[in-house]
Structures are given as C-alpha cells and as structure tokens.
Design an enzyme around this catalytic site. Structure first.
Site, PDB file in Angstrom:
ATOM      1  N   ARG A  83       0.866  -1.193   0.000  1.00 30.07           N
ATOM      2  CA  ARG A  83       0.000   0.000   0.000  1.00 30.07           C
ATOM      3  C   ARG A  83       0.896   1.234   0.000  1.00 30.07           C
ATOM      4  NH1 ARG A  83      -4.814   2.240   2.665  1.00 30.07           N
ATOM      5  NH2 ARG A  83      -4.688   4.456   2.159  1.00 30.07           N
ATOM      6  N   ARG A  92      -5.255   2.351  -4.788  1.00 30.10           N
ATOM      7  CA  ARG A  92      -4.471   1.600  -3.793  1.00 30.10           C
ATOM      8  C   ARG A  92      -4.537   0.109  -4.062  1.00 30.10           C
ATOM      9  NH1 ARG A  92      -7.566   4.136   0.373  1.00 30.10           N
ATOM     10  NH2 ARG A  92      -6.822   5.982  -0.680  1.00 30.10           N
ATOM     11  N   ASP A  95      -6.878  -1.562   0.800  1.00 25.46           N
ATOM     12  CA  ASP A  95      -7.276  -0.625   1.847  1.00 25.46           C
ATOM     13  C   ASP A  95      -8.156  -1.400   2.811  1.00 25.46           C
ATOM     14  OD1 ASP A  95      -7.573   2.573   2.287  1.00 25.46           O
ATOM     15  OD2 ASP A  95      -9.325   1.487   2.983  1.00 25.46           O
ATOM     16  N   ASP A  97     -10.442  -0.888   6.198  1.00 22.87           N
ATOM     17  CA  ASP A  97     -11.032   0.060   7.149  1.00 22.87           C
ATOM     18  C   ASP A  97     -11.823  -0.725   8.201  1.00 22.87           C
ATOM     19  OD1 ASP A  97     -10.172   2.435   5.884  1.00 22.87           O
ATOM     20  OD2 ASP A  97     -11.853   2.377   4.485  1.00 22.87           O
TER      21      ASP A  97
END
Ligand SMILES: Nc1nc2nc(S)n(CCO)c2c(=O)[nH]1
Length: 158
Positions: A83, A92, A95, A97
């Site tokens: 990343r 990217r 990712d 989250d």
C-alpha cells in the site's frame, strides 16, 4: 470475544488476488479469526473519481485484540501488500477500514469507530449487508439494512 467488521478495497494490480491475500493474512494472525467474508463487488470509485473501478468486500472477524491492536494488524497487511499512500483517496493495492468494533464508539488519535463515512457509502454497506444486515451502528442506532435502505446500492455491482 469482540466482533469487528472490516471493509476491504483494491483497485491496483490483481485486485481480486489482493483482497484474497489480505483476508488470508488477517486469518493467519494468531489473534484474529475471520468468520465471514462477503462476495466481491465491483464498485465505482468514490471521492477521487478519476481512477480505476474498485473491488470491495466486507469481512467479519473475532478477535481478542483491542480496536487499535486490530488497526495495527490491518495496517501491517496493507504494508505487506505494498500500500503506498500517494494521492489522498487515490488508487491503492489494498485498503482495510475498521467499520464496527462490537458496539464501541471510539474517537482516538488513530482511530474513529464506527467508520465516519460508512453510513453514506454503498460500496461499504452492500457487502456488509450481505454478511451482517442486522448489525447496529452504535451512534445512529440504525441497522446496516436500514442504512443501506437510505443510500441505495448505486455504483455497486456483483
Ligand atoms: N468504490 C470505492 N471507492 C473508494 N474511494 C476510496 S478513498 N476508497 C478506499 C476506501 O476508503 C474506495 C473504495 O474502497 N471503493
């Protein structure tokens, strides 16, 4: 044991493989068990729109780690898969989250949980609804199903 929900996205390289590798790496961590993974959705980019479509999934994990400990693991997976944070909200390789961590409401230097944008992102809510429609957003008190009914699923394809 705490349950957390993650959103994973990729739009550089072999996005499907990046997602599969990220899930494998999370599950390989001794303190994390991946218990559910959604289907893979092709999604229109949100935020910085001049970029490749994304592939997105949601995952349920059981972990004894704190939310910040889980964030450390997630950031380790992002780094392992290359990343690079060049453009904010830009393309990217991967990712991760943290969306929800039990029903905790966390506001720290490093981490805001529930994720501050999850309620307005169909690329998050559609995969999450597939595996956790009844999960409740601890700030709004709304279920994932209810949140999705407000955003709709525009820009998200199986
Ligand atoms: N469709 C879509 N758009 C996105 N914009 C950003 S930033 N991201 C990265 C996650 O915040 C995404 C994403 O994963 N999917």
């Amino acid at each position: 044991m705490p349950t957390a929900y993650l959103s994973l996205g990729s739009n550089i390289g072999d996005a499907k493989r990046n997602l599969q590798e990220a899930v494998k790496m999370l599950d390989a961590s001794p303190s994390i068990e991946v218990t559910k993974v959604s289907s893979i959705y092709e999604t229109d980019p949100v935020g910085f729109t001049d970029q490749q479509v994304f592939l997105n999934i949601a995952a349920e994990v059981k972990t004894e780690l704190s939310a910040e400990g889980l964030l450390d693991e997630a950031q380790g997976v992002e780094q392992s898969l290359g990343r690079e944070r060049k453009i904010h909200w830009g393309p990217r390789t991967i990712d991760l989250d943290i969306l929800l961590y039990d029903t905790d409401n966390i506001q720290s230097e490093r981490l805001t949980v529930p994720h501050p944008y999850m309620h307005e992102r169909s690329f998050v809510l559609v995969p999450l609804n597939e595996i956790a429609a009844g999960a409740v957003h601890p700030v709004s008190g709304k279920s994932v199903r209810e949140l999705l009914s407000h955003t709709g699923s525009e820009g998200v394809r199986l």
